[in-house]
Design a protein around this motif. Structure first.
Motif, mmCIF file in Angstrom:
data_model
loop_
_atom_site.group_PDB
_atom_site.id
_atom_site.type_symbol
_atom_site.label_atom_id
_atom_site.label_comp_id
_atom_site.label_asym_id
_atom_site.label_seq_id
_atom_site.Cartn_x
_atom_site.Cartn_y
_atom_site.Cartn_z
ATOM 1 N N ALA A 78 37.618 40.396 42.373
ATOM 2 C CA ALA A 78 38.526 39.149 42.658
ATOM 3 C C ALA A 78 39.946 39.799 43.238
ATOM 4 C CB ALA A 78 38.603 38.344 41.429
ATOM 5 N N GLY A 79 40.580 40.829 42.807
ATOM 6 C CA GLY A 79 41.706 41.284 43.039
ATOM 7 C C GLY A 79 41.635 41.933 44.652
ATOM 8 N N ALA A 80 40.440 42.452 44.976
ATOM 9 C CA ALA A 80 40.308 42.860 46.365
ATOM 10 C C ALA A 80 40.060 41.785 47.110
ATOM 11 C CB ALA A 80 38.989 43.758 46.380
ATOM 12 N N ILE A 81 39.647 40.650 46.886
ATOM 13 C CA ILE A 81 39.529 39.551 47.811
ATOM 14 C C ILE A 81 40.997 38.780 47.887
ATOM 15 C CG2 ILE A 81 38.553 37.126 48.151
ATOM 16 C CD1 ILE A 81 35.997 38.247 46.809
ATOM 17 N N THR A 82 41.548 38.743 46.774
ATOM 18 C CA THR A 82 42.632 38.093 46.694
ATOM 19 C C THR A 82 44.049 38.888 47.600
ATOM 20 O OG1 THR A 82 42.509 37.054 44.636
ATOM 21 C CG2 THR A 82 44.769 37.314 45.200
ATOM 22 N N LEU A 83 43.862 40.058 47.552
ATOM 23 C CA LEU A 83 44.549 40.916 48.490
ATOM 24 C C LEU A 83 44.321 41.169 49.966
ATOM 25 C CD1 LEU A 83 45.308 43.845 45.698
ATOM 26 C CD2 LEU A 83 47.011 41.755 46.380
#
Length: 275
Positions: free
Chosen positions: A63-68
């Motif tokens: 989720a963090g990778a997608i958000t960033l």
């Protein structure tokens, strides 16, 4: 002369160990997996909680990778999980040890299993991280080689991977090179970490035990590597949820693989002098 002789005597009398690698048959990987399932059955709550911790962490990273906006790193990172798997399994080793000691395992056995041998396990962690970073670098170079430096949209990239010569070529070359790198990581780590958890050895002695285990039992260990890889891929394809079950089972099974393959005997002073 006397001083030199005394030093040689003390060196010879220093405590040591003898690492013996047992030969195993092609039936043993399936037996290890069955033992892993049985350990999971006996310690379902603790094992499942440990597996769910890693599932939650994996989902958070994704989720963090997608958000960033770093979604294009997800595929190599997921594939690179194979390099870190032996470290993830440490908690499962602790649970299996508790079961063998006829104790009811608790979360401390899983999340605190690394503490008694933290230094040597950390060194193994560095070794596995080197393989992981090498894979990430290789994946980056392959992407640049086949697609250039411009990152397409998510839909465009994943479609191109499966429908274009560039995408299929990258998958083919990446699978071969990644497989070689992954098998190298497997060779140095498959029984190294449980060996270090069970005995006061250096990380290099753990690596030695692992390499010798693969060399002496190449075909069974190749089958075991295929079982580990296939199982993790199934877990990833379920959007990580299946890993809550698969990771602890494989960890328990890997502990039984170590016990089947490696015997460490302490060499006392008399045996060393006689040798």
């Amino acid at each position: 002369m006397n001083v030199a002789t005394t030093k040689e005597h003390h060196k010879a009398a220093a405590p040591g160990v003898k690492i013996t690698i047992n030969p195993v048959g092609m039936d043993r990987p399936r037996a290890w997996l069955a033992s892993g399932i049985e350990d999971f059955r006996q310690a379902t709550a603790v094992s499942l909680a440990y597996g769910m911790f890693w599932v939650g962490l994996s989902i958070a990273i994704t989720a963090g990778a997608i958000t960033l906006g770093l979604w294009h790193w997800l595929l190599p990172m997921v594939a690179g999980f194979m390099f870190l798997g032996p470290l993830v399994a440490v908690g499962s080793y602790g649970v299996s040890r508790a079961l063998e000691a006829n104790r009811a395992p608790h979360l401390g056995d899983a999340f605190g299993a690394w503490r008694p041998h933290a230094g040597q396990l950390a060194m193994m962690g560095v070794m596995m991280m080197i393989f992981f970073l090498a894979w990430i670098r290789l994946a980056t170079l392959l992407f640049a080689l086949f697609f250039g430096f411009e990152v397409p949209s998510p839909a465009g990239l994943y479609s191109a991977l499966l429908t274009t010569p560039e995408g299929l070529g990258m998958i083919a070359v990446g699978s071969v090179l990644g497989g070689i790198l992954a098998f190298g990581a497997f060779t140095i780590s498959v029984v190294a970490i449980p060996t270090l958890m069970h005995h006061d050895l250096t990380f290099m002695e753990g690596i030695e035990a692992s390499v010798r285990s693969v060399a002496r039992n190449f075909r069974p260990m190749l089958l075991w590597a295929a079982i580990l890889t296939g199982s993790v891929l199934v877990g990833v394809m379920t959007f990580y949820i299946g890993l809550a079950l698969i990771l602890p089972v494989l960890g328990h099974a890997s502990w039984h693989a170590y016990e089947d393959l490696v015997r460490v005997d302490v060499i006392d002073e008399g045996e060393q002098l006689h040798g």
